[in-house]
Write an enzyme that holds these catalytic residues in place. Sequence first.
Site, PDB file in Angstrom:
ATOM      1  N   ARG A   1       0.846  -1.185   0.000  1.00 52.96           N
ATOM      2  CA  ARG A   1       0.000   0.000   0.000  1.00 52.96           C
ATOM      3  C   ARG A   1       0.889   1.244   0.000  1.00 52.96           C
ATOM      4  O   ARG A   1       1.973   1.249   0.556  1.00 52.96           O
ATOM      5  CB  ARG A   1      -0.885   0.026   1.250  1.00 52.96           C
ATOM      6  CG  ARG A   1      -2.018  -1.001   1.215  1.00 52.96           C
ATOM      7  CD  ARG A   1      -2.948  -0.844   2.418  1.00 52.96           C
ATOM      8  NE  ARG A   1      -2.262  -1.081   3.658  1.00 52.96           N
ATOM      9  CZ  ARG A   1      -1.848  -0.131   4.498  1.00 52.96           C
ATOM     10  NH1 ARG A   1      -2.092   1.150   4.232  1.00 52.96           N
ATOM     11  NH2 ARG A   1      -1.213  -0.422   5.610  1.00 52.96           N
TER      12      ARG A   1
ATOM     13  N   TYR B   1      -1.261  -3.471  -6.907  1.00 49.33           N
ATOM     14  CA  TYR B   1      -1.119  -4.167  -5.627  1.00 49.33           C
ATOM     15  C   TYR B   1      -2.464  -4.222  -4.899  1.00 49.33           C
ATOM     16  O   TYR B   1      -3.195  -3.220  -4.855  1.00 49.33           O
ATOM     17  CB  TYR B   1      -0.057  -3.484  -4.747  1.00 49.33           C
ATOM     18  CG  TYR B   1      -0.016  -4.083  -3.369  1.00 49.33           C
ATOM     19  CD1 TYR B   1       0.611  -5.317  -3.155  1.00 49.33           C
ATOM     20  CD2 TYR B   1      -0.665  -3.479  -2.306  1.00 49.33           C
ATOM     21  CE1 TYR B   1       0.600  -5.895  -1.908  1.00 49.33           C
ATOM     22  CE2 TYR B   1      -0.677  -4.058  -1.047  1.00 49.33           C
ATOM     23  CZ  TYR B   1      -0.043  -5.273  -0.855  1.00 49.33           C
ATOM     24  OH  TYR B   1      -0.068  -5.845   0.389  1.00 49.33           O
TER      25      TYR B   1
ATOM     26  N   LYS C   1      -9.548  -2.366   1.964  1.00 45.45           N
ATOM     27  CA  LYS C   1      -9.211  -1.199   2.768  1.00 45.45           C
ATOM     28  C   LYS C   1     -10.031   0.028   2.361  1.00 45.45           C
ATOM     29  O   LYS C   1     -10.393   0.847   3.202  1.00 45.45           O
ATOM     30  CB  LYS C   1      -7.711  -0.893   2.652  1.00 45.45           C
ATOM     31  CG  LYS C   1      -6.798  -2.042   3.074  1.00 45.45           C
ATOM     32  CD  LYS C   1      -7.047  -2.508   4.483  1.00 45.45           C
ATOM     33  CE  LYS C   1      -5.985  -3.510   4.939  1.00 45.45           C
ATOM     34  NZ  LYS C   1      -6.282  -4.002   6.312  1.00 45.45           N
TER      35      LYS C   1
ATOM     36  N   HIS D   1     -10.785  -2.192  11.931  1.00 46.62           N
ATOM     37  CA  HIS D   1      -9.659  -3.009  11.453  1.00 46.62           C
ATOM     38  C   HIS D   1      -9.405  -4.095  12.495  1.00 46.62           C
ATOM     39  O   HIS D   1      -8.452  -4.018  13.265  1.00 46.62           O
ATOM     40  CB  HIS D   1      -8.445  -2.085  11.299  1.00 46.62           C
ATOM     41  CG  HIS D   1      -7.295  -2.696  10.581  1.00 46.62           C
ATOM     42  ND1 HIS D   1      -6.006  -2.236  10.726  1.00 46.62           N
ATOM     43  CD2 HIS D   1      -7.219  -3.727   9.706  1.00 46.62           C
ATOM     44  CE1 HIS D   1      -5.197  -2.950   9.971  1.00 46.62           C
ATOM     45  NE2 HIS D   1      -5.904  -3.852   9.347  1.00 46.62           N
TER      46      HIS D   1
ATOM     47  N   SER E   1       0.332  -3.532  12.291  1.00 46.56           N
ATOM     48  CA  SER E   1       1.013  -4.580  11.525  1.00 46.56           C
ATOM     49  C   SER E   1       2.155  -5.194  12.341  1.00 46.56           C
ATOM     50  O   SER E   1       2.651  -4.585  13.296  1.00 46.56           O
ATOM     51  CB  SER E   1       1.534  -4.007  10.216  1.00 46.56           C
ATOM     52  OG  SER E   1       2.339  -2.891  10.473  1.00 46.56           O
TER      53      SER E   1
ATOM     54  N   CYS F   1       2.065  -7.685  14.411  1.00 50.54           N
ATOM     55  CA  CYS F   1       1.716  -8.211  15.734  1.00 50.54           C
ATOM     56  C   CYS F   1       1.110  -9.609  15.653  1.00 50.54           C
ATOM     57  O   CYS F   1       0.772 -10.208  16.667  1.00 50.54           O
ATOM     58  CB  CYS F   1       0.738  -7.285  16.439  1.00 50.54           C
ATOM     59  SG  CYS F   1       1.506  -5.756  17.016  1.00 50.54           S
TER      60      CYS F   1
ATOM     61  N   ASP G   1      -9.314  -9.539   9.485  1.00 48.97           N
ATOM     62  CA  ASP G   1      -8.873  -8.181   9.149  1.00 48.97           C
ATOM     63  C   ASP G   1      -9.905  -7.081   9.394  1.00 48.97           C
ATOM     64  O   ASP G   1      -9.537  -5.995   9.801  1.00 48.97           O
ATOM     65  CB  ASP G   1      -8.420  -8.137   7.684  1.00 48.97           C
ATOM     66  CG  ASP G   1      -7.533  -6.933   7.381  1.00 48.97           C
ATOM     67  OD1 ASP G   1      -6.704  -6.568   8.236  1.00 48.97           O
ATOM     68  OD2 ASP G   1      -7.685  -6.330   6.301  1.00 48.97           O
TER      69      ASP G   1
ATOM     70  N   ARG H   1       2.373 -12.147  -0.331  1.00 52.35           N
ATOM     71  CA  ARG H   1       1.031 -12.439   0.176  1.00 52.35           C
ATOM     72  C   ARG H   1       0.463 -13.745  -0.353  1.00 52.35           C
ATOM     73  O   ARG H   1       0.848 -14.209  -1.418  1.00 52.35           O
ATOM     74  CB  ARG H   1       0.078 -11.311  -0.245  1.00 52.35           C
ATOM     75  CG  ARG H   1       0.423  -9.944   0.315  1.00 52.35           C
ATOM     76  CD  ARG H   1      -0.036  -9.809   1.737  1.00 52.35           C
ATOM     77  NE  ARG H   1       0.413  -8.580   2.368  1.00 52.35           N
ATOM     78  CZ  ARG H   1      -0.255  -7.973   3.345  1.00 52.35           C
ATOM     79  NH1 ARG H   1      -1.391  -8.467   3.794  1.00 52.35           N
ATOM     80  NH2 ARG H   1       0.222  -6.879   3.894  1.00 52.35           N
TER      81      ARG H   1
HETATM   82  O1  TSX Z   1       1.799 -13.948  15.836  1.00 46.30           O
HETATM   83  C1  TSX Z   1       2.434 -13.931  16.876  1.00 46.30           C
HETATM   84  N1  TSX Z   1       1.770 -14.071  18.085  1.00 46.30           N
HETATM   85  C2  TSX Z   1       0.274 -14.162  18.127  1.00 46.30           C
HETATM   86  C3  TSX Z   1      -0.134 -15.549  17.906  1.00 46.30           C
HETATM   87  C4  TSX Z   1      -1.344 -15.999  18.094  1.00 46.30           C
HETATM   88  N2  TSX Z   1       3.805 -13.790  16.832  1.00 46.30           N
HETATM   89  C5  TSX Z   1       4.489 -13.563  15.560  1.00 46.30           C
HETATM   90  C6  TSX Z   1       4.591 -12.086  15.319  1.00 46.30           C
HETATM   91  C7  TSX Z   1       5.030 -11.726  13.964  1.00 46.30           C
HETATM   92  C8  TSX Z   1       3.905 -11.531  13.003  1.00 46.30           C
HETATM   93  C9  TSX Z   1       4.508 -13.806  17.998  1.00 46.30           C
HETATM   94  N3  TSX Z   1       5.819 -13.684  18.212  1.00 46.30           N
HETATM   95  C10 TSX Z   1       3.872 -13.978  19.224  1.00 46.30           C
HETATM   96  C11 TSX Z   1       2.467 -14.138  19.268  1.00 46.30           C
HETATM   97  O2  TSX Z   1       1.877 -14.305  20.342  1.00 46.30           O
HETATM   98  N4  TSX Z   1       4.823 -13.942  20.189  1.00 46.30           N
HETATM   99  C12 TSX Z   1       5.990 -13.762  19.546  1.00 46.30           C
HETATM  100  C13 TSX Z   1       7.325 -13.661  20.209  1.00 46.30           C
HETATM  101  C14 TSX Z   1       7.885 -15.059  20.390  1.00 46.30           C
HETATM  102  C15 TSX Z   1       8.548 -15.680  19.351  1.00 46.30           C
HETATM  103  C16 TSX Z   1       9.055 -16.980  19.552  1.00 46.30           C
HETATM  104  C17 TSX Z   1       8.886 -17.611  20.779  1.00 46.30           C
HETATM  105  C18 TSX Z   1       8.213 -16.984  21.784  1.00 46.30           C
HETATM  106  C19 TSX Z   1       7.711 -15.714  21.596  1.00 46.30           C
HETATM  107  N5  TSX Z   1       9.380 -18.888  21.069  1.00 46.30           N
HETATM  108  C20 TSX Z   1      10.145 -19.696  20.321  1.00 46.30           C
HETATM  109  O3  TSX Z   1      10.530 -19.332  19.251  1.00 46.30           O
HETATM  110  C21 TSX Z   1      10.455 -21.036  20.848  1.00 46.30           C
HETATM  111 MN    MN Z   2      -5.115  -5.141   7.811  1.00 49.32          MN
END
Ligand code: TSX
Ligand code: MN
Length: 596
Positions: A71, A212, A221, A241, A263, A265, A288, A380
């Site tokens: 975007r 895109y 969006k 959102h 984004s 998260c 979304d 994507r």
């Molecule tokens: O999506 C994530 N969530 C929500 C899941 C339902 N991610 C990925 C974020 C990038 C898009 C996460 N990353 C989450 C999370 O709750 N937590 C983390 C951080 C994390 C990454 C790896 C581990 C623990 C926490 N553990 C190992 O790799 C073993």
């Molecule tokens: Mn979105």
Amino acid sequence: MDSAAVKNRKLGDWIAEVAAMCRPDSVYVCDGSKEEYDRMIGKLIAGGSATPLRKRAGSYLFRSDPSDVARVEDRTFLSTSSKDAAGYTNNWIAPDELKTTMKSLYEGCMKGRTMFVIPFSMGPIGSPISKIGVEISDSPYVVVNMHIMTRVGLKVMELLDRGEDFVPCLHSVGAPLAQGRKDVSWPCAPIERRYISHFPEENLVWSYGSGYAGNALLGKKSLGLRIASAMARREGWLAEHMLVLRMTSPEGRQYHIAGAFPSACGKTNLAMMQPSLDGWKCECIGDDIAWMKIGPDGRLHAINPENGFFGVAPGTSYATNPIAMDTIRENAIFTNCALTDDGDAWWEGINGDLPAHLIDWKGRDWTPDSKEDAAHPNARFTAAAAQCPVICKDWENPEGVPIDIFIFGGRRGSVVPLVHEAFSWEHGVFLGATSASETTSAIIGAVGNLRRDPFAMKPFCGYNICDYFQHWLTMGERLGDKAPKIFYVNWFRKNEDGKFLWPGFSENSRVLKWMCERVDGKLGARKSPIGLLPLEGDLDLSGLTLSPPDVRELMSVDAAEWKAEIPDIEAYLTSLGSRLPETLKSQLRDFIERLG
Ligand code: TSX
Ligand code: MN
């Protein structure tokens, strides 16, 4: 279908008007059928735009122009009669000026191409919460993606024939084809000629120059958030959102949760999350967008207006999101992923053995020695929601599902605890309005900067964000004691060694369980300056190997650290202009007072 068969007057006139301006070689009205999809894909393959994936049934890979991968927020415009109506989070151009500029771009822009008319419904066809749109586009890539992401076809045309209104969404890739010239595989215009324009006062979208999806699939969006949020304010509902999921307790009690996250998260991961807790069940309703109306029961009912998932591929794996991996096993479209030698899509973070050779997203040979990523970080997948193995049986219920819980969140390595609950609806709106996330390499901007993204709506609010906050406050007054409870989460807190304190992913079900039990009034909570925290022992950590000091750190609230954030929060709210609701100013004052 022939455009002469269109019975809706407004639609017939609009098609004729756009055809006269854009001058396509032909006009085709889409019927949404499988035959149409296959025919379109066939042409895209023959023209070199799509690569069929031998290893994945019914799936295709597209590579965009390297300049057209995301975007374009600085080329996205909100055109209202007064600048103040757009507010400080939107780029504003006066409607007359913007239309004059864009009309000269649209003039003859579809020469050598077919103009597709795509009637679509956002939301189950005929639901009182759904809206109809019609996209006109000269991109067959848009047509096939719209087939997956929205409900396209004859049933929508029947509603239009009966006189139902619609939101006109005009799109062109902005690359007319001279007579006899061969097309490129991804036509688009240079960045400075791209415009993604919204006219919320007349429910109209004009997009030019980008193919895109976020700029070109205008149901998502553009209509789904920017135009819909402005409609929602006028009509007294919410267009957000947000992901929507259903959580069911071992006793069979259902809870519906809607969550807004910036984004990076893992919103799609949470939407499809499968709980680690015995006896609890999670089902996905959407990942979304949520459209929510107050029902006859006085509660807020949500639908997912989309029909599919348009998810970020890199980082998606059987470890992070096995449900998404199963959803895209077949009949999926991949954009800017890498191609394996045996004919499959590949991306960074997919896990498994690193291939010895790939074709990267730019079509070049790639080996593990290559310096650049094989897939674009914003590569994507597009796949139908119906293919999701945990899609909720009520995901197409025209009445929607009653929301019990709102979650806001962000990615914070420090300061913000795993979970806290708002004291009140007004306090929850304050949490949503001030929510912030640290930037990651996936988004532009220095890594680790704090970026405020109110309600995760900063790029998507179709009117003044201060008026948006007021609309949320007003909705809370209307909902009264039937308002959902509001929570704030942070899955990303780290210890001094930089290690994540919380395992995340399926274990997040423990946090959701606490929220559900709070909704039922089963559990107490302790007051802190930032909100209500779980009482010792109330968060179900059974079977985890977290050390008590780590748990304390994960849940800790340090008043001094929060005090240090106040100037930034204050400056941010002030930067949004003079229309900030008094209630949010008093929420800030109360917060400062609680910090002592
Ligand atoms: O999506 C994530 N969530 C929500 C899941 C339902 N991610 C990925 C974020 C990038 C898009 C996460 N990353 C989450 C999370 O709750 N937590 C983390 C951080 C994390 C990454 C790896 C581990 C623990 C926490 N553990 C190992 O790799 C073993
Ligand atoms: Mn979105």
